[in-house]
Each structure stands twice: as structure tokens, then as C-alpha cells.
Design an enzyme around this catalytic site. Structure first.
Site, PDB file in Angstrom:
ATOM      1  N   HIS A 100      31.567  40.763  12.485  1.00  0.00           N
ATOM      2  CA  HIS A 100      31.213  39.775  13.519  1.00  0.00           C
ATOM      3  C   HIS A 100      31.966  40.063  14.819  1.00  0.00           C
ATOM      4  CE1 HIS A 100      30.669  37.186   9.761  1.00  0.00           C
ATOM      5  NE2 HIS A 100      29.482  37.149  10.315  1.00  0.00           N
ATOM      6  N   HIS A 137      34.459  38.081  10.059  1.00  0.00           N
ATOM      7  CA  HIS A 137      35.192  39.290   9.673  1.00  0.00           C
ATOM      8  C   HIS A 137      35.043  40.297  10.806  1.00  0.00           C
ATOM      9  CE1 HIS A 137      31.183  40.752   8.791  1.00  0.00           C
ATOM     10  NE2 HIS A 137      31.011  39.812   7.869  1.00  0.00           N
TER      11      HIS A 137
HETATM   12  P1  AMP Z   1      26.114  35.988   9.414  1.00  0.00           P
HETATM   13  O1  AMP Z   1      27.321  35.202   9.791  1.00  0.00           O
HETATM   14  O2  AMP Z   1      26.217  36.649   8.092  1.00  0.00           O
HETATM   15  O3  AMP Z   1      24.826  35.233   9.634  1.00  0.00           O
HETATM   16  O4  AMP Z   1      26.062  37.188  10.438  1.00  0.00           O
HETATM   17  C1  AMP Z   1      26.081  36.973  11.820  1.00  0.00           C
HETATM   18  C2  AMP Z   1      25.776  38.254  12.523  1.00  0.00           C
HETATM   19  O5  AMP Z   1      26.759  39.236  12.173  1.00  0.00           O
HETATM   20  C3  AMP Z   1      24.418  38.854  12.136  1.00  0.00           C
HETATM   21  O6  AMP Z   1      23.779  39.371  13.288  1.00  0.00           O
HETATM   22  C4  AMP Z   1      24.792  39.926  11.152  1.00  0.00           C
HETATM   23  O7  AMP Z   1      23.848  40.981  11.098  1.00  0.00           O
HETATM   24  C5  AMP Z   1      26.113  40.406  11.744  1.00  0.00           C
HETATM   25  N1  AMP Z   1      26.916  41.091  10.734  1.00  0.00           N
HETATM   26  C6  AMP Z   1      27.181  40.667   9.472  1.00  0.00           C
HETATM   27  N2  AMP Z   1      27.911  41.591   8.811  1.00  0.00           N
HETATM   28  C7  AMP Z   1      28.105  42.618   9.678  1.00  0.00           C
HETATM   29  C8  AMP Z   1      28.776  43.895   9.596  1.00  0.00           C
HETATM   30  N3  AMP Z   1      29.377  44.285   8.468  1.00  0.00           N
HETATM   31  N4  AMP Z   1      28.771  44.685  10.686  1.00  0.00           N
HETATM   32  C9  AMP Z   1      28.141  44.310  11.832  1.00  0.00           C
HETATM   33  N5  AMP Z   1      27.497  43.123  11.971  1.00  0.00           N
HETATM   34  C10 AMP Z   1      27.475  42.301  10.914  1.00  0.00           C
END
Ligand code: AMP
Length: 289
Positions: free
Chosen positions: A40, A37
Site C-alpha cells: 500500500h 503494508h
Molecule cells: P486492499 O487494501 O487490499 O483493498 O488494497 C488496496 C490497494 O493496494 C489495491 O489497489 C491493491 O491492489 C493494492 N495492493 C495490495 N497489495 C499490494 C502489493 N503487495 N503491492 C502493491 N499493491 C498492493
């Protein structure tokens, strides 16, 4: 807009990033579990600013999910993810299968303390951070990036990874990136797709409550009554609260009213079958001069 190169083996990943480094290019890694999203993508854009080459990993890591969690139904949207990464100027995608990351005979796990035992996520997901730290260590050793970008959305995770990189002397700069939100304040998350219309309508209460608590603390209100009001508001909106806590932003230890270190408000709560987390900075009251 050029298509990112897609690599699926550790050997291809190493060869790709080694080629970039040999050309004198700085490499940044953005680890993700896919279902990308705008949050990311903001990390990819930050990575672009900090390095000549950006590689995004997409791997739904089984070892960070407990048996009762959503590993099997976690959203997987690889083709759409690659399109978004291409549009954001990402150079490479590392998309290994579980047997590449955890071949038969895999027996090693990173053992954690400090921020990983702060009594926040770890109290509700006791095996989670060992899985996260081990997979992130592997990704950093595999890709050997100059920098790696992680979202503040997962604030405790960011603290755990900073401590791990420091303690293991990993030669990488860990960069934290701000949380991207929907217009109504809800932190973007791959898990938001699970929310029913009614749950989605209630979900912004988490951020609104964090903001209200941060305002009260900045105005000099006492910590515990402020948190008690916040907890009641979240439960009144239909959530089952796991925690709403005020912590030292660096150590995640309980906040000291008399201290002067930065503070962080952190929340985790379940609505229906979905568990949401969020956190914000909580400025201390201005000192009287
Ligand atoms: P995930 O795919 O949920 O493991 O997240 C991958 C990376 O994206 C991690 O470093 C999360 O902290 C970051 N992330 C997830 N959601 C957000 C958001 N809303 N804003 C900024 N970074 C995010």
C-alpha cells in the site's frame, strides 16, 4: 513528517480536495481497506510522484465481501495505518463508516461485463466486483482526484476499474502499480497475517510456480501442459486451487498462442482458511527472425 488530515464525511472530503484543487494542486487518491503494508505504501509513494496532494481512503467495504467471507475478521489497524501514511507523506485520510457510504435507502450498484466476467475472481466471488466498482466509483466522485492508484496485485480489479472509468467517462487517470513482495516472493497482502507458520512456509509456492510457468512459456512450451504442471505443483504444496490461468493482459480473455498481445499468468488458491491471489507478466517466446 506532518500528520495527514483525517476526514470522515463526504462534505469534509470534498472541501479538502476542493481546497487543494483551487490552489492549483494535482490530487491523487489511493483507495485501500487499511491494514496497510509496504505494498500500500508503495502506491502512496507513486501517488506522491504523480500529484502534489495524496489522499488515502481506508474503508473495509462490506459490499465486496460475500456472507461466507472474512468481513468481520478483516484486520483493522487504523492508528498504525495513519502512522505509516504520515511517514510516507500522505496529506489526507478519508475514513468513512459504512453508514456514510451506504446510508439507509441506498439502492444503486454498477453493473459490469468484459473483464469483470473473465471467469477468474468472478467465478469464485460472483458479487465481488459489483461491490468494488460501486465503492470505487463513489470514492472517485466524492474525492474528484486527478489520478487514482491501484495495485497490479489485484490485476482483474485493475482491469475492471480501467473499463469502468473509460465507460463512464470518469475524469480521472487510473494508474497501475507493481506488486510488492516479501523477500521469498510472496505477494504482500493484508490477509497474510491469517497464515499459520506452516501455511506461510508453503505460500511462496504460488509466486515460484508463476515464475516457472512464465519461464516455460517464454521458452516456447505449449500453454496447457505448462499450466497443468503449475496446477499440480500448487496442489502438491497443500493448496486448494481455484484457478491458474494464462490470459490476454488487456482483455483477460484466454491467451491465443498465435497472437502477439501481452500475456498475464493469474492464480488464486486457498491454504487452510486463507485465500491468496497473485499474477505476473508472461513474456511470449522470442520470434525467430
Ligand atoms: P486492499 O487494501 O487490499 O483493498 O488494497 C488496496 C490497494 O493496494 C489495491 O489497489 C491493491 O491492489 C493494492 N495492493 C495490495 N497489495 C499490494 C502489493 N503487495 N503491492 C502493491 N499493491 C498492493
Amino acid at each position: 513528517m506532518s500528520e495527514p488530515i483525517i476526514v470522515r464525511t463526504v462534505a469534509d472530503l470534498r472541501a479538502t480536495t476542493a481546497r487543494w484543487r483551487a490552489a492549483g494542486e494535482r490530487v491523487a487518491l489511493v483507495p485501500t481497506m487499511g491494514a496497510l503494508h509496504a505494498g500500500h505504501i508503495s502506491l502512496v509513494r507513486l501517488a506522491r510522484e504523480r500529484a502534489e496532494r495524496v489522499i488515502t481512503s481506508i474503508f473495509v467495504n462490506p459490499t465486496q465481501f460475500a456472507p461466507n467471507e472474512d468481513f468481520a475478521k478483516y484486520p483493522r489497524t487504523f492508528a498504525a495505518d495513519v502512522e505509516k501514511l504520515a511517514a510516507a507523506g500522505c496529506d489526507g485520510v478519508f475514513a468513512p463508516t459504512p453508514d456514510i457510504m451506504y446510508p439507509p435507502g441506498f439502492v444503486t450498484t454498477i453493473s459490469l461485463d468484459g473483464p469483470a466476467k473473465a471467469g477468474l475472481e468472478d467465478a469464485f466471488r460472483p458479487t465481488h466486483f459489483a461491490g468494488v466498482a460501486t465503492v470505487v466509483a463513489k470514492l472517485l466522485i466524492q474525492a474528484q482526484p486527478d489520478a487514482a492508484i491501484f495495485g497490479q496485485k489485484d490485476f482483474q480489479q485493475l482491469a475492471v476499474i480501467r473499463a469502468m472509468a473509460r465507460d463512464l467517462d470518469l475524469p480521472v487517470e487510473i494508474i497501475g502499480a507493481p506488486t510488492m513482495r516479501e523477500a521469498d516472493g510472496l505477494a504482500m497482502s493484508s490477509r497474510n497475517v491469517y497464515l499459520s507458520a506452516a501455511e506461510r512456509a508453503a505460500a511462496p509456492t504460488l509466486h515460484a510456480t508463476l515464475q516457472a510457468c512464465a519461464r516455460a512459456i517464454a521458452a516456447g512450451e505449449a500453454f496447457e501442459p505448462t499450466l497443468a504442471d503449475g496446477r499440480a505443483r500448487i496442489e502438491a504444496a497443500g493448496f486448494q486451487l481455484d484457478y491458474l490461468e494464462l490470459r490476454d493482459a488487456a482483455t483477460l480473455a484466454p491467451a491465443e498462442p498465435s497472437g502477439d498481445g501481452a500475456l498475464r499468468l493469474l492464480v488464486a488458491a486457498r491454504i487452510g482458511a486463507t485465500r491468496l491471489i497473485d499474477n505476473i507478466d508472461a513474456p511470449r517466446p522470442a520470434k525467430e527472425s
